[in-house]
Design an enzyme around this catalytic site. Structure first.
Site, PDB file in Angstrom:
ATOM      1  CG  HIS A   1      -1.964  -1.061   1.175  1.00 49.69           C
ATOM      2  ND1 HIS A   1      -3.137  -0.910   0.469  1.00 49.69           N
ATOM      3  CD2 HIS A   1      -1.995  -2.307   1.719  1.00 49.69           C
ATOM      4  CE1 HIS A   1      -3.868  -2.023   0.586  1.00 49.69           C
ATOM      5  NE2 HIS A   1      -3.197  -2.885   1.346  1.00 49.69           N
TER       6      HIS A   1
ATOM      7  CD  GLU B   1      -7.050  -4.759  11.078  1.00 47.95           C
ATOM      8  OE1 GLU B   1      -7.960  -5.431  10.572  1.00 47.95           O
ATOM      9  OE2 GLU B   1      -7.242  -3.895  11.935  1.00 47.95           O
TER      10      GLU B   1
ATOM     11  CE  LYS C   1      -6.121  -0.381   2.979  1.00 50.48           C
ATOM     12  NZ  LYS C   1      -6.018  -1.467   3.979  1.00 50.48           N
TER      13      LYS C   1
END
Lengths: 477, 446
Positions: free
Chosen positions: A49, A336, A249
């Site tokens: 990310h 996570e 997300k």
């Protein structure tokens, strides 16, 4: 007495092990599964990310941006595939543009570089496959994709080469405070250690709560995925997110670093800590939601589906550091998303923290580089010829879909922390990851594993004990 | 290395194609086979029932293969084993075939013609997208067949089979013979995809239930399969809630269709038929790339190997013709004459008409045809057109129209998707219709 025991050989545990292996410390990793990368690390999006999702100031934000920065260099050092393919967050309604702006602002505060909002047309210019409904997108050129197996295995192998011992198939049953450290009870006997690192994924709360009164709570949050044939891997080149919902997300559509297309995940809190089954509702939900991002999702090209469990901690951020009431007990819990992106940074951060408190000398002979298994599929004709010249087994194709040869499979078994299971070979070489999903190569791979490990084929498992392929000889049932 | 003809795959298709090509005079040819012996998947099909059409007797798979292997050896057809073709590309009119094996490493052969005989693969659990866990114990029927018949190993003891394709039916019987308990065969469709004789001989004779309009909706067991959940499906193949039933088992076999294995064809840029998953071919079984032929299960999935052999012999012969036509005129040796004798129709006067294409339309229940186009100039006196229907029909007819004129009407007591159908077109009939552009094949019901 060990210096350090790390519980869990997922990407987090292996990253910590590798960082600690820089020091003159006696480190071991205890893992309940038969291989590294068997839990949350093996079933996720494989995304690095950019770092705009997490709340500014959180550990997630800080470590994501740092992990993203580290990944490229690390991929070169440890020879695993990583690609900076960029990512987008799509907005389908002009009214929601404010949410993109909030993400943009958050990303800038987190230190994410080159973030910008683009129009739907600009987005479709970069990604012609995107839906016509897209009106704006947040574009993050620093987003990337990585192979989660190769990342984890590379970290583990390198740690092993630098002296970290791995006890696989060893389940921790209790952790007790003792004078000068901890007694770690396992399915294969007791271990003693000055320091314990808890990197046990969805089980991290259970382990933490054995030694600390400051309880944490982790809920397994399931995410399901569909993986598509490489033939349609080019549907998008960037990772395509949708604006986040309260469950995460949203469903992403992304190429994988190996050229497949991946769609998922959903987010469902469950009770079963091993509940990695897919469900009809889940799969249909992700295909429906993922389908919103693109003009058409080629669902006929799905080659497999899978589910993974996120270790969601109640407070929503990572829990990293020494437990207040348990000196020498360090957590890397609640890892996570964006945990995979953060892993190298978590390793660095936690190792620094441990060494700051319990000083150790740097090793002089630390080996920073690791060479991966050569890939015949990716090799040029000249490289192929050279590999075959060195070892003719590189000319014997075992997995036709992914073009994996006997040479690569033997290498995956013989190398440090080598494969002992069919899944182990698969994750190291890609044999069985293609469109026929091991129908063709699994009997041959089982045969090679048995030969190289010196055991009968009936003893070869898919992963853990109990997952044997063969239940006897004919006329022997 | 240069070759006139390279045949990719040494299974039933490759062997028949090679034999026909050699007999038609092609001597500079080569079979490339990835396994350690010729014969392909027939080697693991140790049950009988092969060859009834070709040899008028019942053979086992290996026996059927042996007839062709013996002939190929007698004809001294060169072949390479444990050799995987990894790429085919074009260089002008030549096809560059790259293969790998332990002895030679990576080699590229320059070929004038290629016959694609790569066969097919089985649809996997992933492609079916069956929800549940992913334990050991889930096999395609063919993989299980390999374990039992080649390796002598039992992949399971309590078995549920999804899909009533022929391999699944055969494996139901085979696993039973070896002492396993086959609990049931579930079939998504309201009819079986397998041959009638296999349903009788492999299920009914052993009291194995066949549940039509059923599918597997969940797989249980974290390490090894412990149970599957089956459910009835509606007319849209959607599971009907409330009909779920859990069946304890340690093994799930899948026999849910075969997919022609055309990765190499795709890399070469061959035009594909979306229905069959195989290349589009003309009357010579030649793809849209000149000199590239296809036959057997890589072209379309067959029900009987006899038809594979017949079709492949045609491909071999036509490849020989192609090579003959393109050879230097001065080399009219014995082999060339042999070509002329057998396939002499494609001579100069016909090539003037080379542009006359007749398209074959598959409509009204006919899913596809092979070939899908005929060049009259290259057509033999009799042309077999193979196809499958999309549903079960009782008391129907296969109607063939040339333009809008009916030229054939074949009564059929029953038609089923599991069985391949064929019609034989007469060249004289097609020639008798001026400016014929289309032939249509359809199922006619009352």
């Amino acid at each position: 007495m060990q210096d350090i025991i790390i519980i869990g050989a997922g990407v987090t545990g292996c990253a910590i092990a590798r960082e600690l292996s820089r020091y003159d410390l006696d480190v071991c990793v205890i893992e309940k599964s038969s291989d590294v990368c068997e839990g949350t690390s093996k079933a996720n999006s494989g995304i690095v990310h950019a770092g705009y999702d997490a709340k500014p100031g959180s550990l997630k934000a800080k470590l994501n941006v740092r992990g993203n920065e580290m990944m490229e260099q690390l991929s070169k050092e440890l020879d695993f595939p990583f690609k900076r393919n960029g990512s987008m967050v799509l907005c389908f309604d002009e009214k929601d543009k404010g949410q993109l702006e909030r993400l943009l602002d958050q990303g800038r505060q987190n230190g994410v570089k080159d973030l910008r909002i683009i129009t739907g047309d600009e987005a479709r210019k970069i990604e012609p496959g995107l839906s016509d409904e897209v009106c704006f997108a947040l574009y993050a050129p620093t987003g990337g994709i990585v192979c989660p197996f190769n990342l984890t295995i590379a970290l583990a192998e390198n740690a092993a080469v630098n002296g970290v011992k791995f006890h696989l198939g060893t389940k921790v049953t209790d952790v007790l405070k003792e004078d000068g450290g901890y007694l770690v009870k396992t399915s294969k006997g007791d271990f003693k250690s000055r320091i314990v690192v808890n990197a046990s994924g969805v089980y991290a709360a259970k382990i933490h709560n054995l030694v600390s009164d400051e309880k944490i709570n982790i809920v397994p949050r399931k995410g399901e995925y569909c993986l598509f044939d490489k033939m349609v891997g080019g549907l998008v080149s960037s990772t395509i997110f949708q604006l986040p919902t309260k469950y995460g997300k949203g469903v992403l559509v992304t190429p994988t670093v190996h050229g497949n297309l991946l769609v998922g995940p959903n987010a469902v809190d469950i009770d079963d800590f091993e509940g990695v089954n897919t469900t009809a509702e889940g799969l249909s939900d992700i295909l429906k939601r993922g389908g919103l991002s693109v003009k058409q999702l080629p669902t006929r090209q799905i080659i497999t589906s899978f589910a993974g469990l996120r270790a969601h901690e109640d407070k929503g951020d990572f829990v990293i550091g020494e437990a207040n009431d348990a000196p020498g007990f360090f957590d890397a819990a609640g890892i996570e998303s964006p945990g995979l992106s953060c892993a190298p940074a978590i390793g660095e951060y936690l190792a620094d923290m441990i060494v700051a408190k319990y000083p150790a000398k740097k090793k002089e002979n630390f080996v920073s580089k690791r060479k991966g298994i050569p890939s015949m599929a990716l090799a040029s004709p000249e490289e192929k010829k050279k590999l075959i010249e060195e070892n003719p087994l590189y000319a014997n194709v075992v997995c036709r879909c992914e073009l994996v040869t006997e040479g690569e499979i033997v290498d995956s078994i013989k190398r440090p922390l080598g494969a002992t299971t069919l899944d182990g070979v698969k994750r190291r070489t890609r044999a069985g990851m293609g469109r026929c999903q091991a129908g063709f190569c699994s009997p041959k791979t089982v045969e090679i594993l048995a030969r190289e490990l010196g055991v009968d084929e009936a003893e070869i498992t898919k992963n853990d004990r109990g997952s044997e392929f063969i239940l006897g000889d004919i006329k022997d049932v | 290395m240069e070759k006139d003809l390279v045949i990719i795959g040494g299974g039933p298709a490759g062997l028949a194609a090679a034999i026909a090509a050699k007999e038609a005079g092609v001597s500079n040819l080569l079979i490339l086979e990835r396994d350690n012996k010729l014969g392909g998947i027939l080697n693991q099909c140790i049950h009988n029932g092969f060859g009834l059409h070709t040899f008028k007797e019942e053979l086992t798979g290996p026996e059927y293969a042996a007839r062709f292997i013996d002939k190929a050896l007698k004809l001294e057809i060169p072949y390479k084993l444990e050799t995987m073709v990894i790429d085919i590309s074009r260089d002008g009119d030549f096809k560059m075939v790259s293969y790998m094996n332990r002895e030679e490493g990576l080699v590229t052969v320059k070929a004038k013609a290629v016959i694609l005989c790569m066969g097919c693969r089985e649809r996997s659990r992933g492609a079916l997208n069956i929800p549940g866990y992913r334990p050991a114990g889930i096999y395609t029927a063919g993989t299980a067949q390999r374990y039992v018949n080649i390796e002598g190993r039992m992949p399971g003891k309590e078995v549920v089979i999804l899909g009533s394709g022929d391999i699944g039916l055969i494996m139901a019987r085979r696993m039973t013979f070896e002492g396993a308990k086959v609990k049931l065969v579930a079939e998504l469709m309201p009819y079986s995809g397998g041959l009638k004789r296999n349903i009788a001989q492999c299920l009914k004779d052993f009291d194995i239930p066949l549940l039509l309009s059923h599918t597997v909706v969940d797989i249980k067991g974290k390490e090894r399969v412990e149970a599957v959940v089956i459910a009835k499906v509606d007319e849209n193949s959607k599971p009907i809630p409330g009909t779920e039933e859990e069946i304890k088992c340690d093994t799930l076999l899948l026999s849910c269709g075969l997919i022609p294995e055309n990765e190499l064809s795709g890399g070469l840029g061959v035009g594909m038929n979306r229905v069959t998953g195989g290349p589009l071919v003309n009357e010579s079984l030649e793809t849209d790339i000149e000199g590239v032929f296809a036959c057997g299960n890589v072209l379309h999935v067959h029900d009987l190997v006899d038809y594979v052999s017949e079709e492949s012999a045609q491909a071999g012969k036509k490849a020989a013709e192609y090579l003959g036509v393109n050879e230097e005129k001065d080399s009219c040796d014995k082999e060339r004459c042999a070509i002329k004798e057998t396939g002499g129709k494609s001579d100069d006067k016909d090539t003037e008409k080379a542009d006359h294409f007749i398209k074959i339309n598959a409509v009204d229940g006919v899913r596809y045809t092979v070939p899908s186009v005929i060049r009259l100039s290259h057509m033999e006196d009799r042309q077999t057109v193979r196809f499958r229907v999309g549903a079960v029909y009782k008391k129907a007819a296969i109607q063939v129209l040339a333009g809008d004129k009916e030229i054939m009407n074949l009564k059929k007591a029953a038609l089923a998707p599991g069985e391949m159908e064929q019609v034989i077109l007469q060249k004289s009939v097609l020639e008798s219709i001026p400016d014929l552009e289309e032939v249509t094949i359809r199922v006619k019901t009352d």
